[in-house]
Design a protein around this motif. Sequence first.
Motif, PDB file in Angstrom:
ATOM      1  N   LYS A  24       0.848  -1.192   0.000  1.00  9.28           N
ATOM      2  CA  LYS A  24       0.000   0.000   0.000  1.00  9.28           C
ATOM      3  C   LYS A  24       0.887   1.246   0.000  1.00  9.28           C
ATOM      4  N   PRO A  25       0.334   2.373  -0.437  1.00 11.00           N
ATOM      5  CA  PRO A  25       1.143   3.607  -0.387  1.00 11.00           C
ATOM      6  C   PRO A  25       1.679   3.908   1.014  1.00 11.00           C
ATOM      7  N   GLY A  26       0.935   3.541   2.030  1.00  5.57           N
ATOM      8  CA  GLY A  26       1.378   3.755   3.410  1.00  5.57           C
ATOM      9  C   GLY A  26       2.574   2.923   3.810  1.00  5.57           C
ATOM     10  N   ASP A  27       2.960   1.959   2.990  1.00  5.16           N
ATOM     11  CA  ASP A  27       4.151   1.160   3.268  1.00  5.16           C
ATOM     12  C   ASP A  27       5.429   1.834   2.772  1.00  5.16           C
ATOM     13  N   THR A  28       5.280   2.966   2.106  1.00  3.66           N
ATOM     14  CA  THR A  28       6.432   3.679   1.571  1.00  3.66           C
ATOM     15  C   THR A  28       7.366   4.138   2.685  1.00  3.66           C
ATOM     16  N   GLY A  29       8.668   3.975   2.457  1.00  7.20           N
ATOM     17  CA  GLY A  29       9.651   4.425   3.421  1.00  7.20           C
ATOM     18  C   GLY A  29      10.988   3.765   3.189  1.00  7.20           C
ATOM     19  N   VAL A  30      11.950   4.118   4.027  1.00 11.38           N
ATOM     20  CA  VAL A  30      13.236   3.442   4.025  1.00 11.38           C
ATOM     21  C   VAL A  30      13.157   2.288   5.022  1.00 11.38           C
ATOM     22  N   TYR A  31      13.477   1.110   4.565  1.00  8.23           N
ATOM     23  CA  TYR A  31      13.408  -0.095   5.392  1.00  8.23           C
ATOM     24  C   TYR A  31      14.812  -0.457   5.879  1.00  8.23           C
ATOM     25  N   TYR A  32      14.911  -0.664   7.187  1.00  4.69           N
ATOM     26  CA  TYR A  32      16.182  -0.981   7.835  1.00  4.69           C
ATOM     27  C   TYR A  32      16.088  -2.347   8.511  1.00  4.69           C
ATOM     28  N   CYS A  33      17.144  -3.112   8.426  1.00  4.70           N
ATOM     29  CA  CYS A  33      17.220  -4.320   9.244  1.00  4.70           C
ATOM     30  C   CYS A  33      18.149  -4.060  10.428  1.00  4.70           C
ATOM     31  N   ARG A  34      17.880  -4.785  11.485  1.00  7.62           N
ATOM     32  CA  ARG A  34      18.688  -4.698  12.699  1.00  7.62           C
ATOM     33  C   ARG A  34      18.893  -6.111  13.234  1.00  7.62           C
ATOM     34  N   VAL A  35      20.076  -6.379  13.721  1.00  5.71           N
ATOM     35  CA  VAL A  35      20.331  -7.610  14.447  1.00  5.71           C
ATOM     36  C   VAL A  35      20.658  -7.245  15.893  1.00  5.71           C
ATOM     37  N   ARG A  36      20.325  -8.119  16.799  1.00  5.95           N
ATOM     38  CA  ARG A  36      20.511  -7.773  18.213  1.00  5.95           C
ATOM     39  C   ARG A  36      20.595  -9.016  19.082  1.00  5.95           C
ATOM     40  N   ARG A  37      21.208  -8.814  20.225  1.00  2.00           N
ATOM     41  CA  ARG A  37      21.154  -9.729  21.341  1.00  2.00           C
ATOM     42  C   ARG A  37      21.292  -8.849  22.573  1.00  2.00           C
ATOM     43  N   THR A  38      21.216  -9.410  23.727  1.00  3.16           N
ATOM     44  CA  THR A  38      21.297  -8.619  24.950  1.00  3.16           C
ATOM     45  C   THR A  38      22.569  -7.782  24.961  1.00  3.16           C
ATOM     46  N   GLY A  39      22.409  -6.467  25.061  1.00  2.08           N
ATOM     47  CA  GLY A  39      23.537  -5.556  25.166  1.00  2.08           C
ATOM     48  C   GLY A  39      24.211  -5.200  23.858  1.00  2.08           C
ATOM     49  N   TYR A  40      23.607  -5.583  22.746  1.00  2.00           N
ATOM     50  CA  TYR A  40      24.246  -5.355  21.442  1.00  2.00           C
ATOM     51  C   TYR A  40      23.206  -5.228  20.355  1.00  2.00           C
ATOM     52  N   SER A  41      23.426  -4.296  19.434  1.00  2.00           N
ATOM     53  CA  SER A  41      22.594  -4.223  18.239  1.00  2.00           C
ATOM     54  C   SER A  41      23.371  -3.535  17.130  1.00  2.00           C
ATOM     55  N   ALA A  42      22.981  -3.799  15.910  1.00  2.00           N
ATOM     56  CA  ALA A  42      23.607  -3.181  14.751  1.00  2.00           C
ATOM     57  C   ALA A  42      22.550  -2.984  13.677  1.00  2.00           C
ATOM     58  N   TRP A  43      22.682  -1.884  12.926  1.00  5.75           N
ATOM     59  CA  TRP A  43      21.721  -1.516  11.891  1.00  5.75           C
ATOM     60  C   TRP A  43      22.365  -1.555  10.517  1.00  5.75           C
ATOM     61  N   GLY A  44      21.535  -1.821   9.515  1.00  8.86           N
ATOM     62  CA  GLY A  44      21.959  -1.662   8.141  1.00  8.86           C
ATOM     63  C   GLY A  44      21.742  -0.230   7.686  1.00  8.86           C
ATOM     64  N   GLN A  45      22.080   0.025   6.409  1.00  5.66           N
ATOM     65  CA  GLN A  45      22.020   1.392   5.886  1.00  5.66           C
ATOM     66  C   GLN A  45      20.648   1.742   5.322  1.00  5.66           C
ATOM     67  N   GLY A  46      19.800   0.738   5.131  1.00  3.22           N
ATOM     68  CA  GLY A  46      18.450   0.981   4.655  1.00  3.22           C
ATOM     69  C   GLY A  46      18.304   0.812   3.150  1.00  3.22           C
ATOM     70  N   THR A  47      17.074   0.484   2.758  1.00  2.18           N
ATOM     71  CA  THR A  47      16.728   0.382   1.342  1.00  2.18           C
ATOM     72  C   THR A  47      15.371   1.035   1.125  1.00  2.18           C
TER      73      THR A  47
END
Length: 115
Positions: free
Chosen positions: A86-109
């Motif tokens: 839907k048009p409302g789904d428009t945006g930059v999509y980011y993935c993140r990985v995580r565990r307790t005390g740690y997380s990291a992000w991608g640059q987005g698509t």
Amino acid sequence: QVQLVESGGGLVQPGGSLRLSCAASGTIFSMLHMDWYRQAPGKEREFVATITSGGTPNYEDSVKGRFTISRDNAKNTGYLQMNSLKPGDTGVYYCRVRRTGYSAWGQGTQVTVSS
């Protein structure tokens, strides 16, 4: 150092589909939970979906029944299959990985849903 690279975004018409990928390197992907977030112009980043290291998914209400999150630990890659966009789904999509005390992000698509 962990690196996440998203791909698969693009321009799609309403009702169409896209499959996003998140390729991880520099980490033991199978031990991490993975999330997808999105950010529309002028809005805060919001949660879309998550999958635990054991493969249990969960979704934000507006995407339930349309989006499917999955992972292939052998390929160190996570996915977000998006149907009935839907048009409302428009945006930059980011993935993140995580565990307790740690997380990291991608640059987005970028995902744009428009006729």
